[in-house]
Structures are given as structure tokens and as C-alpha cells.
Scaffold this active site. Structure first.
Site, PDB file in Angstrom:
ATOM      1  N   GLU A 153       0.820  -1.216   0.000  1.00 43.77           N
ATOM      2  CA  GLU A 153       0.000   0.000   0.000  1.00 43.77           C
ATOM      3  C   GLU A 153       0.854   1.267   0.000  1.00 43.77           C
ATOM      4  OE1 GLU A 153      -3.886  -1.936   2.294  1.00 43.77           O
ATOM      5  OE2 GLU A 153      -2.541  -0.585   3.390  1.00 43.77           O
ATOM      6  N   GLU A 312      -6.860  -7.699  -0.935  1.00 42.80           N
ATOM      7  CA  GLU A 312      -7.270  -7.583   0.464  1.00 42.80           C
ATOM      8  C   GLU A 312      -8.686  -7.038   0.541  1.00 42.80           C
ATOM      9  OE1 GLU A 312      -4.931  -5.327   3.226  1.00 42.80           O
ATOM     10  OE2 GLU A 312      -3.021  -6.005   2.392  1.00 42.80           O
ATOM     11  N   GLU A 360      -3.747  -4.564  14.936  1.00 38.18           N
ATOM     12  CA  GLU A 360      -4.861  -5.037  14.121  1.00 38.18           C
ATOM     13  C   GLU A 360      -5.525  -6.282  14.687  1.00 38.18           C
ATOM     14  OE1 GLU A 360      -4.240  -3.671   9.686  1.00 38.18           O
ATOM     15  OE2 GLU A 360      -2.518  -4.875  10.287  1.00 38.18           O
TER      16      GLU A 360
END
Length: 673
Positions: A153, A312, A360
Site C-alpha cells: 500500500e 485484500e 490489528e
């Protein structure tokens, strides 16, 4: 098969990010057993593993990754192998603290998160090249390897660094772009506010200043930051191509316009072997499936219309929004197959097994904290079976009905300070136009403003503040050749340097629209204007109005009140074989649909009134046949008309003239030849 699909996959990709380093090795064997049960075909590994792969400078430990890849191969599971360069280890920053990025305010970030990278730092580039070389050398021939995944990303969370190293690189970039200091002065209009430069070393990044900085400088710095990240990607990609030929190389994009605004994906799409995308629902009260469709259409468009891969998304809730609701039963499959309908060659998740530690740990996963006795796991297994049944779709291309012009450079420029109204938002207009097209059941391609548009009967331009002369010629040629164009306000205003085009607004779009704009007349917060139109069709606008002067265009709606009362508000211009529409105020969904209905009639794009709202129908066609996806986002059963009979791939049932689609379900029909 697609030319640059992951190698060794016979069907669609299904799986997710796998982080086995978070678990004892006995868990790995349980994981692969469950992967086989779920029908997993590929997992992403190694993306955030730099500290384990290289625990000290030039000391590499690959044993654990050897065992993992061997285990995956033994179980028939392919690997998307990451280069771990999005998260350098602590030892690297201790040796090279200057590799941590600096903000425009002069604050250097600290180690302890991810993506804290100065992309212009030579030590980072050297270390990234070294670990990439080691991975490519060791695993080029591994039978599990299907795809290389560079970094992660790009642009999230840091795209631009403002340190002295980047300042020096920026100066070199400016000379390559503008030729010399005189060229920079000309491009930036530095005679304003006495900003002229006599020497290259006087130029710095657009760091925090007492008031608004030079907008052209800020725009160029966004371009420079994007180009610097892309240069680093190319460096890693070229190492992988050289040492591991035949294995495609990608990096995961984030095309949802709400999630990454720092990357020009038109440029990046030309650099990857396979476009891959990450998408997460923004649960802000809007219809999340519309943004999903938009992001998927944009990913496909960045791929040049070719199939791409959803690398994703989430099985249920995410962890980084203020409120993170769970997905409803059936929504995981519906979301996944909506991406497949719009060109994805599978559905991958973040992540396989839900983490127990770290930032996360509350992000959903295919194997949740609740384990396999859970709704999420059962739905994941069902989705694996569905994707297996859809293997024939692989390689087919999604068929679009219309196009939307979008340009990241224009978005960057329009987002700078001191524009006529802070209430005008380019992304909001893109969302609004897209949602109306979606509700008219039109599949949308996105297009660069200088791209060939001749294949589309209808093209919309929701926000093109920055438009080059070439873009103006392209849009004019499109209309002259028979196309129907719809342009929204505040478009065509400036050139690539954020300099206002000579003459009246809307600059390079004057000729195609057949009008000029004497003055912008933005509205105050809460103000509205009424528009009077044909057959008494009254509309309401807000945020923006303009003083429009027709120069060949006809007024279809006029302002009934406000500063522009009596002036044209929505115009139509016949030019050559086509028609150009202009909308000079911000219209809400119903009003915008009214205008687009008339434009669609000009374009001979037939309405699809027989389809219920929020039941989307998308086609993919290829050598293996034509496939119709029907996705029901509603709580009611629906029936979708079929142009030909066929076989429904998820149930095996025959389908004739009308396809039943249960509430919340997806049906995919392979149409008979």
C-alpha cells in the site's frame, strides 16, 4: 487465462494474508489443514517479516520461510511472496535515523508503526534492494511461488517526506521536469509574491509557511513524492524480474477514492504486471456496496480493462474506523463476488488467522478469534466453494456501458487552499455521479482525460478542475465524433501548472460546451437555488452557481433565483455528431438523475427500469463464454431478465427468461452461445 495472472492457479484466487510468524509452528499445520477445507488456493506471506528475515544487518534467516513455503506447496497452496520493505526493522532505524520521514512542520517521525519511510533516503533504497535480492535469489524457483508482492500500500500512511535529502532530490526532479531554474519560475508563476528563484539551491519542499504557499510548487511536490515511491517500486520490480523471470510482480493499490489520495494510479497501473487492489468498506451510513463497485471499476480501469485481483478485503469488521460494525450474514460473499463481477480474478482477505497482539488484533479474519465454530468461518468455506464453481469466469473481461473521466493530478490541484468554496469536493462529485450511473444500472469504466473515449456512448466528467489543452482537444473530438458528454461545474479551469487558462472559464472546455462563464458565484452554507426547466421539471442546487453565457449552447434549465437568476444553469450543446451537457451547480441525486436521463437519451443508452434498485447486473465476456452476474443487495427476492438462457454456476440450475435472485444472494449465469 490472463497474461499476467499468478502462476500455477487453475481457477480463481482465494485466501488471505498469512502471518505464521505470529504463531507456534504446530499451528501452521492446523492452518494448512483448514486452508484445504476452505478451498484456499493462495496466501500472501512475508509482507511484514523484515525483522525475522534479516534480524541484523546482512544476517539472513530464511529457515522458517523455507519450511512455510514447502508446507504450502505440499498442500497445493500457492504463495504471493512479499518483499518486506514497508516496515524496516528497528536495527535499520538505529543505524539510519535519517530514513525516518519528516513532516512539512519539520517533525521527524519515530519508529514503532509501519510505513515510516523516507522514500528518497539512499540507505533505505540500499537495504530494500538487498533484502529483495536475497528473496529473489533464494525463492525464484520455489514451486509454491505464484506472485511477487512488493512493499505494501504505497502512500499509506506516509507518501511525502520534507527532509533535506528529499529537498535535494526534488531539485534534481525539477530540473528533469522543467529544464532549469527559469523553467521552474515560469511553471510556478513565481513573480507572484516575489517568489522568484535565482539559484536551484534556493528551492525547498513546500514546508509549513506563515500562510498559503505556492500552489504550483505544492502540486509538483505531490507529483515528486508519487514519482519517488514509484521509482522505489521499479527498483524492486526490476530485481525480481531479473532474478525470478516468469513470475509476475505487483503491489497492492487502494483505488477507493476515500482511502488513498497520494498515488496516481494511472501511472502505477503501467508499472505492475498485474493490478491488485485492497478495498475496505467505509461504514459512514452510505450504501457501502456502491463505493465497492466504484473502487472495483476503477481498479479494472487502471488495469486497462484487463482482469485484476482483489488482494485484500475484510471478512467482517475492520479495526481502524471510529465505529467498526460487523458484516451481515451473507455480506462477505456478496461483497467478494461483486468484485469478481467487475473483473477481479478472485477474492483475498486480510487476513487468514486473526491476530492476538498488535494494532490489528480486532480486524476480522477468515479464522476469527471464535475459531471454526463461527459464522465467519462457515461463510468463508462456502465462499471458497463458490469461487471454485466460478473458475470458468477466469480471464473474461467486464463489459462497460459508460465512462467517467478521472485524474489524480486534477484532484490534487483542486484540493489545495484558497479555492472559491471549501464545500466543493471533487471526490464527492465523483461519488455522486457514479451513484446515479449505478442506480441506472450502468457499468462504468474510468478514463484518463486524454484517453480514447470513442468506445463509450456516454462520458461524464464530475470534476476536472485541472485540464490540459490535450484533454480539451480530446473531449471536443469525442463529442464531434458522436459521443455524449456531461461536464460538472469548476472543470477545465487551470493547466498542468495550476495556472488559469487564458480567456474566460471554463478554459479548454469552452468550445466543446459552447459557453463561457463570466464569474463563479458560490453559495453560502445552507443556501439553495431553484432551477426551472422543461415541462415544469424544477430542480434544486446548492454549494455553487455560475454566471453562464451561451456561445452556441442552449439553456435547458435556468436559475429561478439567486445571483444567477434568469441565467442558464444546465445547458446542451450540439457539436458535430454529438452533444455536450454542462451542469453549473451542485445537484443532489434525484436532480442529477433527471439531467443524466436526458443525456442518456442523447447517447441512446436505454434505461433498465425493469431492474430493482440495489440489484446490480454486470457482464463478463471472454473466450470461455459470456457470464451475467446478478447481485441482490436488498432484503427482497428479485428476478432479473436474461437475454439468453444459461446455466447458473453456483447452483447448477438452468435459467431461462427470468433469473430468480434471493434476497442478499448472488447468481452467476453462463449464457448459452
Amino acid at each position: 487465462m490472463t497474461e499476467n495472472a499468478p502462476t500455477g492457479l487453475a481457477g480463481l484466487a482465494f485466501g488471505g494474508d498469512y502471518n505464521p510468524e505470529q504463531w507456534p509452528e504446530p499451528v501452521w499445520h492446523e492452518d494448512v489443514r483448514l486452508m484445504r477445507e476452505a478451498g484456499v488456493t493462495m496466501v500472501t506471506v512475508g509482507v511484514f517479516s523484515w525483522s525475522l528475515l534479516e534480524p541484523a544487518p546482512r544476517r539472513y534467516e530464511f529457515g522458517w520461510l523455507d519450511r512455510l513455503l514447502d508446507l504450502l506447496h505440499e498442500n497445493g497452496i500457492r504463495a504471493d511472496l512479499g518483499t518486506p520493505t514497508a516496515a524496516p526493522p528497528a536495527w535499520f532505524y538505529r543505524a539510519h535515523p535519517d530514513a525516518l520521514p519528516v513532516t512539512a512542520d519539520g517533525v521527524r517521525y519515530e519508529f514503532g508503526s509501519r510505513g515510516a519511510i523516507c522514500h528518497g533516503n539512499p540507505h533505505y533504497r540500499e537495504a530494500a534492494a538487498a533484502i529483495t535480492t536475497q528473496l529473489a535469489t533464494r525463492y525464484a524457483g520455489h514451486p509454491a511461488l505464484a506472485l511477487w508482492h512488493v512493499h505494501n500500500e504505497y502512500g499509506v500512511p506516509v507518501a511525502a517526506c520534507y527532509c533535506d535529502t528529499c529537498a535535494a532530490r526534488f531539485r534534481r526532479w525539477l530540473i528533469a521536469r522543467h529544464g532549469d531554474v527559469a523553467g521552474v519560475n515560469a511553471a510556478w508563476g513565481t513573480e507572484f509574491w516575489s517568489q522568484q528563484y535565482a539559484d536551484l539551491d534556493e528551492i525547498n519542499p513546500p514546508r509549513t509557511a506563515p500562510t498559503v504557499g505556492n500552489p504550483a510548487q505544492q502540486l509538483d511536490y505531490r507529483r515528486f513524492a508519487d514519482a519517488t515511491m514509484r521509482e522505489n517500486f521499479r527498483m524492486e520490480r526490476d530485481i525480481l524480474h531479473r532474478l525470478a523471470p516468469g513470475i509476475p510482480v505487483t503491489t497492492n493499490f487502494m483505488t477507493a477514492l476515500s482511502q488513498c489520495d497520494s498515488v496516481d494510479y494511472w501511472a502505477w497501473g503501467r508499472e505492475v504486471d498485474l493490478v491488485t487492489n485492497d478495498h475496505y468498506l467505509i461504514t459512514d451510513g452510505r450504501r457501502t456496496h456502491v463505493n465497492l463497485a466504484m473502487a472495483a471499476d476503477l481498479a479494472r480501469s487502471v488495469a486497462g480493462g484487463a482482469p485484476w485481483l482483489l488482494l485484500e478485503h475484510s471478512t467482517s469488521g475492520v479495526n481502524w474506523q471510529p465505529r467498526n460494525p460487523a458484516k451481515a450474514p451473507g455480506q462477505m460473499a456478496r461483497n467478494s463476488l461483486a468484485h469478481v463481477a467487475r473483473g477481479s480474478e478472485g477474492a483475498m482477505f486480510f487476513q487468514w488467522r486473526q491476530s492476538r497482539r498488535g494494532a490489528e488484533k480486532f480486524h476480522s479474519a477468515m479464522v476469527p478469534h471464535a475459531g471454526t465454530d463461527s459464522r465467519i468461518w462457515r461463510e468463508a468455506v462456502e465462499l471458497g466453494a463458490a469461487l471454485d464453481a466460478l473458475a470458468p469466469v477466469r480471464g473474461a473481461r467486464t463489459v462497460a456501458d459508460a465512462a467517467m473521466v478521472w485524474d489524480w493530478h486534477s484532484w490534487w490541484a483542486q484540493s489545495l487552499e484558497w479555492r472559491p468554496s471549501q464545500d466543493h469536493d471533487a471526490r464527492e462529485r465523483a461519488d455522486a455521479f457514479y451513484e446515479v450511473l449505478y442506480d441506472r444500472h450502468l457499468t462504468v469504466d474510468f478514463a484518463h482525460p486524454e484517453a480514447d473515449l470513442s468506445a463509450y456512448p456516454l462520458v461524464v466528467v464530475p470534476a476536472l478542475y485541472l485540464a490540459t489543452a490535450a484533454a480539451g482537444r480530446n473531449l471536443k473530438g469525442y463529442v464531434e465524433g458522436g459521443g455524449t458528454l456531461v461536464v460538472s461545474y469548476f472543470s477545465g479551469i487551470v493547466d498542468e501548472h495550476d495556472a488559469v487558462h487564458w480567456g474566460p472559464y471554463p478554459g479548454v472546455l469552452r468550445d466543446v460546451l459552447g459557453l463561457t462563464v463570466e464569474e463563479f458565484a458560490p453559495l453560502l452554507e445552507g443556501e439553495r437555488v431553484r432551477l426551472a426547466g422543461p415541462d415544469g421539471a424544477a430542480l434544486t442546487g446548492d454549494v455553487w452557481t455560475e454566471i453562464v453565457v451561451p456561445r452556441g449552447a442552449e439553456a435547458v434549465w435556468t436559475y429561478a433565483d439567486g445571483l444567477a437568476a434568469g441565467r442558464p444553469a444546465v445547458t446542451r450543446h450540439r457539436l458535430g455528431e454529438g452533444t455536450a451537457w454542462y451542469v453549473s451547480t451542485r445537484l443532489g441525486p434525484r436532480a442529477l438523475n433527471t439531467v443524466l436521463a436526458r443525456a442518456a437519451a442523447d447517447a441512446r443508452v436505454a434505461p433498465r427500469a425493469e431492474l430493482p434498485r440495489d440489484v446490480e447486473v454486470v457482464r463478463r465476456t471472454g473466450e470461455s463464454g459470456a457470464y451475467l452476474f446478478a447481485i441482490n443487495h436488498t432484503a427482497d427476492d428479485a428476478k432479473v431478465p436474461l437475454e439468453a438462457p444459461g446455466t447458473e454456476l453456483l447452483t447448477g440450475e438452468r435459467a431461462a427468461s427470468r433469473l430468480p435472485v434471493p434476497a442478499g444472494a448472488v447468481r452467476v449465469v453462463r449464457l448459452d452461445d
